[in-house]
Write a protein that holds these residues in place. Structure first.
Motif, PDB file in Angstrom:
ATOM      1  N   ILE A  58     -29.639  -4.677  15.248  1.00 14.04           N
ATOM      2  CA  ILE A  58     -28.640  -4.743  16.317  1.00 14.04           C
ATOM      3  C   ILE A  58     -27.447  -5.609  15.947  1.00 14.04           C
ATOM      4  CG2 ILE A  58     -30.341  -4.293  18.110  1.00 14.04           C
ATOM      5  CD1 ILE A  58     -30.309  -7.271  18.769  1.00 14.04           C
ATOM      6  N   LYS A  59     -27.587  -6.481  14.945  1.00 13.72           N
ATOM      7  CA  LYS A  59     -26.469  -7.329  14.526  1.00 13.72           C
ATOM      8  C   LYS A  59     -25.446  -6.548  13.708  1.00 13.72           C
ATOM      9  CE  LYS A  59     -29.026 -11.692  14.549  1.00 13.72           C
ATOM     10  NZ  LYS A  59     -29.479 -12.859  13.741  1.00 13.72           N
ATOM     11  N   GLN A  60     -25.884  -5.469  13.087  1.00 12.26           N
ATOM     12  CA  GLN A  60     -24.990  -4.699  12.225  1.00 12.26           C
ATOM     13  C   GLN A  60     -24.681  -3.317  12.772  1.00 12.26           C
ATOM     14  OE1 GLN A  60     -25.715  -4.837   7.909  1.00 12.26           O
ATOM     15  NE2 GLN A  60     -27.501  -6.135   8.318  1.00 12.26           N
ATOM     16  N   ILE A  61     -25.296  -2.948  13.885  1.00 13.32           N
ATOM     17  CA  ILE A  61     -25.207  -1.573  14.355  1.00 13.32           C
ATOM     18  C   ILE A  61     -23.780  -1.135  14.666  1.00 13.32           C
ATOM     19  CG2 ILE A  61     -25.551  -2.104  16.816  1.00 13.32           C
ATOM     20  CD1 ILE A  61     -27.358   0.421  16.902  1.00 13.32           C
ATOM     21  N   MET A  62     -22.906  -2.092  15.038  1.00 11.11           N
ATOM     22  CA  MET A  62     -21.523  -1.740  15.351  1.00 11.11           C
ATOM     23  C   MET A  62     -20.621  -1.785  14.127  1.00 11.11           C
ATOM     24  SD  MET A  62     -21.873  -1.113  18.552  1.00 11.11           S
ATOM     25  CE  MET A  62     -20.173  -0.840  19.038  1.00 11.11           C
ATOM     26  N   GLU A  63     -21.180  -2.126  12.968  1.00 13.82           N
ATOM     27  CA  GLU A  63     -20.373  -2.221  11.753  1.00 13.82           C
ATOM     28  C   GLU A  63     -20.104  -0.828  11.175  1.00 13.82           C
ATOM     29  OE1 GLU A  63     -19.051  -4.954  10.525  1.00 13.82           O
ATOM     30  OE2 GLU A  63     -19.931  -6.187  12.116  1.00 13.82           O
ATOM     31  N   ARG A  64     -18.998  -0.731  10.468  1.00 10.93           N
ATOM     32  CA  ARG A  64     -18.607   0.537   9.861  1.00 10.93           C
ATOM     33  C   ARG A  64     -19.622   0.986   8.809  1.00 10.93           C
ATOM     34  NH1 ARG A  64     -12.753   0.693   7.149  1.00 10.93           N
ATOM     35  NH2 ARG A  64     -12.396  -0.485   9.058  1.00 10.93           N
ATOM     36  N   PHE A  65     -20.011   2.252   8.849  1.00 11.12           N
ATOM     37  CA  PHE A  65     -20.911   2.915   7.903  1.00 11.12           C
ATOM     38  C   PHE A  65     -22.361   2.400   7.962  1.00 11.12           C
ATOM     39  CE2 PHE A  65     -16.710   3.060   5.612  1.00 11.12           C
ATOM     40  CZ  PHE A  65     -16.448   4.385   5.900  1.00 11.12           C
ATOM     41  N   TYR A  66     -22.678   1.640   9.012  1.00  9.88           N
ATOM     42  CA  TYR A  66     -24.069   1.167   9.097  1.00  9.88           C
ATOM     43  C   TYR A  66     -24.996   2.327   9.438  1.00  9.88           C
ATOM     44  CZ  TYR A  66     -28.375  -0.819  10.846  1.00  9.88           C
ATOM     45  OH  TYR A  66     -29.700  -1.090  11.053  1.00  9.88           O
ATOM     46  N   ARG A  67     -26.122   2.396   8.725  1.00 10.34           N
ATOM     47  CA  ARG A  67     -27.139   3.393   8.997  1.00 10.34           C
ATOM     48  C   ARG A  67     -28.495   2.702   8.962  1.00 10.34           C
ATOM     49  NH1 ARG A  67     -26.713   8.259  10.575  1.00 10.34           N
ATOM     50  NH2 ARG A  67     -27.988   9.220   8.962  1.00 10.34           N
ATOM     51  N   SER A  68     -29.326   2.966   9.965  1.00  2.47           N
ATOM     52  CA  SER A  68     -30.664   2.391   9.992  1.00  2.47           C
ATOM     53  C   SER A  68     -31.462   2.909   8.796  1.00  2.47           C
ATOM     54  CB  SER A  68     -31.372   2.774  11.293  1.00  2.47           C
ATOM     55  OG  SER A  68     -32.719   2.379  11.251  1.00  2.47           O
ATOM     56  N   PRO A  69     -32.123   2.013   8.046  1.00  3.83           N
ATOM     57  CA  PRO A  69     -32.871   2.437   6.857  1.00  3.83           C
ATOM     58  C   PRO A  69     -33.933   3.489   7.168  1.00  3.83           C
ATOM     59  CG  PRO A  69     -32.677   0.047   6.943  1.00  3.83           C
ATOM     60  CD  PRO A  69     -32.186   0.566   8.258  1.00  3.83           C
ATOM     61  N   SER A  70     -34.481   3.447   8.395  1.00  2.74           N
ATOM     62  CA  SER A  70     -35.570   4.364   8.757  1.00  2.74           C
ATOM     63  C   SER A  70     -35.050   5.659   9.374  1.00  2.74           C
ATOM     64  CB  SER A  70     -36.528   3.677   9.731  1.00  2.74           C
ATOM     65  OG  SER A  70     -35.838   3.250  10.900  1.00  2.74           O
ATOM     66  N   ASN A  71     -33.730   5.761   9.569  1.00  7.20           N
ATOM     67  CA  ASN A  71     -33.167   6.933  10.239  1.00  7.20           C
ATOM     68  C   ASN A  71     -32.791   7.998   9.210  1.00  7.20           C
ATOM     69  OD1 ASN A  71     -31.576   8.747  11.862  1.00  7.20           O
ATOM     70  ND2 ASN A  71     -31.407   7.086  13.340  1.00  7.20           N
ATOM     71  N   LYS A  72     -33.340   9.190   9.396  1.00  8.50           N
ATOM     72  CA  LYS A  72     -33.103  10.274   8.445  1.00  8.50           C
ATOM     73  C   LYS A  72     -32.111  11.322   8.975  1.00  8.50           C
ATOM     74  CE  LYS A  72     -36.232   8.372   5.892  1.00  8.50           C
ATOM     75  NZ  LYS A  72     -35.813   7.571   4.718  1.00  8.50           N
TER      76      LYS A  72
END
Length: 400
Positions: free
Chosen positions: A348-362
């Motif tokens: 949640i600390k990086q979710i609003m950052e540009r190009f952030y993608r959750s490692p577990s999200n495919k």
């Protein structure tokens, strides 16, 4: 963006310099005042401890500490029965003998406590012979010097602070010059690249239409069309993000508009999509809310969060909620929440950052949408709080 960073740099530097100067001047003046108090205390201790001197003939009277003639003090001694035994006020020029006696009586009786009376410092001491001595010393001159020192040091500090801020502004301009140039080149590249990509995207799309007309649709043509749509959306998002970061209000004019109408129309348009994905979706829009802002950007903001929710809602009981209301502080509040998979490693600390993608999200995505939303929020002077509770992620956005 670079201008914002430079302003933040100047602000942080200015606050840091101010705190250092303030603490330094405060410590110096506190130390100076402590020295004055200690000096007064030492003087009183010396006066009381040495006691009176006998007269040594004409021109050389007795009294207390004739070697401290630079000090302004007086001493009053009391007999065991409380009567005044002796008053020595030869070194006190601003008080009469009667005034000295009155002050000493108040100290002796306990009416005065704390050791301070205006510009005077005093002490009381019971000697072995049963006589009580009350001594007063005037530190007015020292306090005046201390005040003058405080004024001079404050003036010098302010002058130094103004000079330092000027130097920081100049230094920041030099330091950020290369970054600003690189940022301008980056924006120019994004703008040029988006224009250059439009032509091949259009050509490929037209060719694909012809292929489908001749050979019909297939999984390959559908895949190509999906990738074209994704490329078009990503290019458009990059251009939008670049424009938002320019910090140019004229690009996105503000106006008063009905927020309820905008939000309800968008929420209604998403209902079929959520239903198709098997997601329980509910929205609640309360009050008659109006907002001063850019209607198109607020429209895109709501689309972004609902689209994000549609794409990433997970878990066993998939659900998504959207609430628009006025909070108890009179601010407009957007709340978006959705369930996520229990093993989703979203930060949640990086979710609003540009190009952030959750490692577990495919799932497919550019990672730009929420960063655009962040810039829209910033442009409207809003705030966003993101929190994760168990298997639910919440976005709370407030606008004045």
């Amino acid at each position: 963006m670079i201008k914002k960073l430079r302003r933040k740099f100047i602000l942080i530097s200015a606050l840091s310099v101010f705190l250092v100067l303030f603490i330094t001047i405060a410590l110096i003046n506190i130390s100076n005042y402590s020295v004055i108090e200690k000096s007064a205390k030492d003087t009183l201790t010396s006066i009381i401890n040495k006691g009176p001197k006998p007269d040594e003939g004409p021109g050389n009277p007795g009294g207390w500490l004739t070697d401290l003639k630079q000090e302004h003090y007086f001493v009053v001694s009391f007999n065991p029965d409380g009567t005044i035994r002796e008053v020595d006020n030869r070194q006190m020029f601003i008080l009469t003998k009667q005034e000295c006696e009155d002050l000493a009586k108040k100290v002796y009786s306990g009416e005065f406590t704390g050791g301070k009376y205006g510009n005077f410092r005093y002490t009381k001491s019971l000697r072995n012979d049963g006589v009580t001595y009350v001594g007063f010393v005037d530190i007015n001159d020292r306090l005046d010097n201390s005040k003058n020192f405080l004024l001079v040091s404050t003036f010098i500090s302010l002058a130094s602070y103004i000079i330092l801020i000027g130097l920081i502004v100049i230094a920041s301009k030099i330091a950020f010059r290369s970054s600003e140039e690189a940022y301008r080149k980056q924006k120019r590249f994004i703008t040029n690249a988006s224009h250059e990509l439009k032509t091949p995207i259009t050509v490929i799309s037209a060719d694909l239409d012809l292929i489908e007309m001749d050979h019909g649709k297939s999984e390959w043509s559908r895949s190509i069309r999906d990738q074209l749509r994704r490329l078009t959306d990503t290019t458009s998002q990059l251009v939008t993000l670049s424009k938002l970061e320019e910090d140019d209000p004229s690009r996105f004019p503000f106006e008063d508009f009905s927020l309820n109408e905008v939000a309800k129309n968008i929420a209604e348009s998403f209902v079929p999509s959520f239903k198709k994905e098997g997601i329980k979706f509910a929205y609640n829009i309360t009050g008659n809310l109006t907002m001063y802002g850019n209607k198109g950007l607020i429209d895109e903001l709501i689309h972004t969060f609902l689209g994000n929710s549609l794409k990433y809602t997970g878990g066993e009981n998939k659900s998504s909620y959207f609430v628009l209301s006025e909070n108890n502080r009179g601010k407009i509040e957007f709340r978006f929440s959705n369930t996520i998979d229990k093993d989703d490693e979203v930060d949640i600390k990086q979710i609003m950052e540009r190009f952030y993608r959750s490692p577990s999200n495919k799932k497919e995505g550019s990672g730009i949408g929420l960063s655009i939303a962040q810039e829209i929020i910033n442009l409207h002077k809003g705030k966003i709080i993101v929190d994760k509770n168990a298997n639910t992620i919440n976005f709370v956005i407030t606008f004045n």
